[in-house]
Structures are given as structure tokens and as C-alpha cells.
Motif scaffolding. Sequence first.
Motif, PDB file in Angstrom:
ATOM      1  N   UNK A  26       2.656 -51.300 -69.117  1.00  7.80           N
ATOM      2  CA  UNK A  26       3.612 -51.099 -68.027  1.00  7.80           C
ATOM      3  C   UNK A  26       4.574 -49.950 -68.303  1.00  7.80           C
ATOM      4  N   UNK A  27       5.032 -49.833 -69.541  1.00  4.48           N
ATOM      5  CA  UNK A  27       6.046 -48.822 -69.837  1.00  4.48           C
ATOM      6  C   UNK A  27       5.460 -47.460 -70.191  1.00  4.48           C
ATOM      7  N   UNK A  28       4.519 -47.435 -71.125  1.00  6.47           N
ATOM      8  CA  UNK A  28       4.063 -46.129 -71.606  1.00  6.47           C
ATOM      9  C   UNK A  28       3.056 -45.464 -70.673  1.00  6.47           C
ATOM     10  N   UNK A  29       2.214 -46.262 -70.049  1.00  9.58           N
ATOM     11  CA  UNK A  29       1.202 -45.669 -69.196  1.00  9.58           C
ATOM     12  C   UNK A  29       1.573 -45.736 -67.719  1.00  9.58           C
ATOM     13  N   UNK A  30       2.708 -46.330 -67.422  1.00  4.61           N
ATOM     14  CA  UNK A  30       3.316 -46.382 -66.101  1.00  4.61           C
ATOM     15  C   UNK A  30       2.416 -46.351 -64.890  1.00  4.61           C
ATOM     16  N   UNK A  31       2.189 -45.177 -64.352  1.00  4.09           N
ATOM     17  CA  UNK A  31       1.483 -45.044 -63.078  1.00  4.09           C
ATOM     18  C   UNK A  31      -0.002 -45.395 -63.169  1.00  4.09           C
ATOM     19  N   UNK A  32      -0.634 -45.031 -64.266  1.00  7.79           N
ATOM     20  CA  UNK A  32      -2.075 -45.239 -64.363  1.00  7.79           C
ATOM     21  C   UNK A  32      -2.447 -46.721 -64.451  1.00  7.79           C
ATOM     22  N   UNK A  33      -1.717 -47.480 -65.257  1.00  6.98           N
ATOM     23  CA  UNK A  33      -2.087 -48.883 -65.476  1.00  6.98           C
ATOM     24  C   UNK A  33      -0.914 -49.828 -65.240  1.00  6.98           C
ATOM     25  N   UNK A  34      -0.067 -49.511 -64.316  1.00  5.62           N
ATOM     26  CA  UNK A  34       1.101 -50.348 -64.050  1.00  5.62           C
ATOM     27  C   UNK A  34       0.746 -51.746 -63.616  1.00  5.62           C
ATOM     28  N   UNK A  35      -0.204 -51.866 -62.697  1.00  9.61           N
ATOM     29  CA  UNK A  35      -0.589 -53.198 -62.230  1.00  9.61           C
ATOM     30  C   UNK A  35      -1.368 -53.953 -63.299  1.00  9.61           C
ATOM     31  N   UNK A  36      -2.135 -53.262 -64.113  1.00 15.84           N
ATOM     32  CA  UNK A  36      -2.859 -53.912 -65.197  1.00 15.84           C
ATOM     33  C   UNK A  36      -1.877 -54.497 -66.212  1.00 15.84           C
ATOM     34  N   UNK A  37      -0.791 -53.795 -66.457  1.00 19.90           N
ATOM     35  CA  UNK A  37       0.236 -54.309 -67.359  1.00 19.90           C
ATOM     36  C   UNK A  37       0.846 -55.591 -66.842  1.00 19.90           C
ATOM     37  N   UNK A  38       1.093 -55.658 -65.552  1.00 16.82           N
ATOM     38  CA  UNK A  38       1.648 -56.866 -64.954  1.00 16.82           C
ATOM     39  C   UNK A  38       0.674 -58.030 -65.071  1.00 16.82           C
ATOM     40  N   UNK A  39      -0.592 -57.761 -64.877  1.00 18.90           N
ATOM     41  CA  UNK A  39      -1.617 -58.810 -65.014  1.00 18.90           C
ATOM     42  C   UNK A  39      -1.685 -59.296 -66.452  1.00 18.90           C
ATOM     43  N   UNK A  40      -1.620 -58.397 -67.421  1.00 20.04           N
ATOM     44  CA  UNK A  40      -1.659 -58.795 -68.825  1.00 20.04           C
ATOM     45  C   UNK A  40      -0.445 -59.645 -69.182  1.00 20.04           C
ATOM     46  N   UNK A  41       0.712 -59.307 -68.656  1.00 17.14           N
ATOM     47  CA  UNK A  41       1.910 -60.107 -68.913  1.00 17.14           C
ATOM     48  C   UNK A  41       1.737 -61.507 -68.338  1.00 17.14           C
ATOM     49  N   UNK A  42       1.182 -61.603 -67.139  1.00 17.48           N
ATOM     50  CA  UNK A  42       0.969 -62.906 -66.514  1.00 17.48           C
ATOM     51  C   UNK A  42      -0.050 -63.744 -67.295  1.00 17.48           C
ATOM     52  N   UNK A  43      -1.141 -63.132 -67.713  1.00 18.54           N
ATOM     53  CA  UNK A  43      -2.160 -63.857 -68.487  1.00 18.54           C
ATOM     54  C   UNK A  43      -1.591 -64.282 -69.839  1.00 18.54           C
ATOM     55  N   UNK A  44      -0.816 -63.407 -70.459  1.00 18.42           N
ATOM     56  CA  UNK A  44      -0.185 -63.759 -71.727  1.00 18.42           C
ATOM     57  C   UNK A  44       0.781 -64.919 -71.578  1.00 18.42           C
ATOM     58  N   UNK A  45       1.541 -64.931 -70.501  1.00 19.24           N
ATOM     59  CA  UNK A  45       2.439 -66.049 -70.246  1.00 19.24           C
ATOM     60  C   UNK A  45       1.672 -67.343 -70.036  1.00 19.24           C
ATOM     61  N   UNK A  46       0.546 -67.254 -69.361  1.00 19.13           N
ATOM     62  CA  UNK A  46      -0.296 -68.433 -69.143  1.00 19.13           C
ATOM     63  C   UNK A  46      -0.817 -68.987 -70.474  1.00 19.13           C
ATOM     64  N   UNK A  47      -1.314 -68.103 -71.342  1.00 22.55           N
ATOM     65  CA  UNK A  47      -1.794 -68.553 -72.645  1.00 22.55           C
ATOM     66  C   UNK A  47      -0.654 -69.136 -73.484  1.00 22.55           C
ATOM     67  N   UNK A  48       0.515 -68.543 -73.379  1.00 20.01           N
ATOM     68  CA  UNK A  48       1.671 -69.042 -74.123  1.00 20.01           C
ATOM     69  C   UNK A  48       2.033 -70.453 -73.656  1.00 20.01           C
ATOM     70  N   UNK A  49       2.024 -70.669 -72.346  1.00 20.15           N
ATOM     71  CA  UNK A  49       2.327 -71.991 -71.803  1.00 20.15           C
ATOM     72  C   UNK A  49       1.270 -73.003 -72.221  1.00 20.15           C
TER      73      UNK A  49
END
Length: 60
Positions: A26-49
Motif C-alpha cells: 500500500x505504501x511503497x508501491x502505491x498506485x500499482x498495487x494499492x488495492x492488492x495491499x488492502x486485500x493483503x491487510x484484510x486477509x492478514x487480519x482474518x488469519x490473525x483473528x
Amino acid sequence: MTKKLEPYKRYIFLGIIFIALGVSFSTSLGDETGSLGTVFIAVGGLFFIIGMSKKRKEGK
């Protein structure tokens, strides 16, 4: 000699890795993979829960 992690620790560790990758995408690759970063954060939160839920069930 390898030592296997407990199942809940695996889920928590995997969640932390996905969250870290999502933040870096989300931060370093910003425009190219911004939505992918959000999906990874959501999946990571799911695994954490899931990992925290498994830890609580093992404690009982």
C-alpha cells in the motif's frame, strides 16, 4: 532439528506476514498495487483473528 509451531501460532504468524506485505504494498508501491495491499491487510487480519480464536479454544 526442526520444531513445529503450534497451529494457532502458525495462523498468527501468517497473519502478521500478510499484514506486513499489505502495508508495504500500500505504501511503497502505491498506485500499482494499492488495492492488492488492502486485500493483503484484510486477509492478514482474518488469519490473525483465526489464530487468536484457536489460541482461546486451546486454553480452555
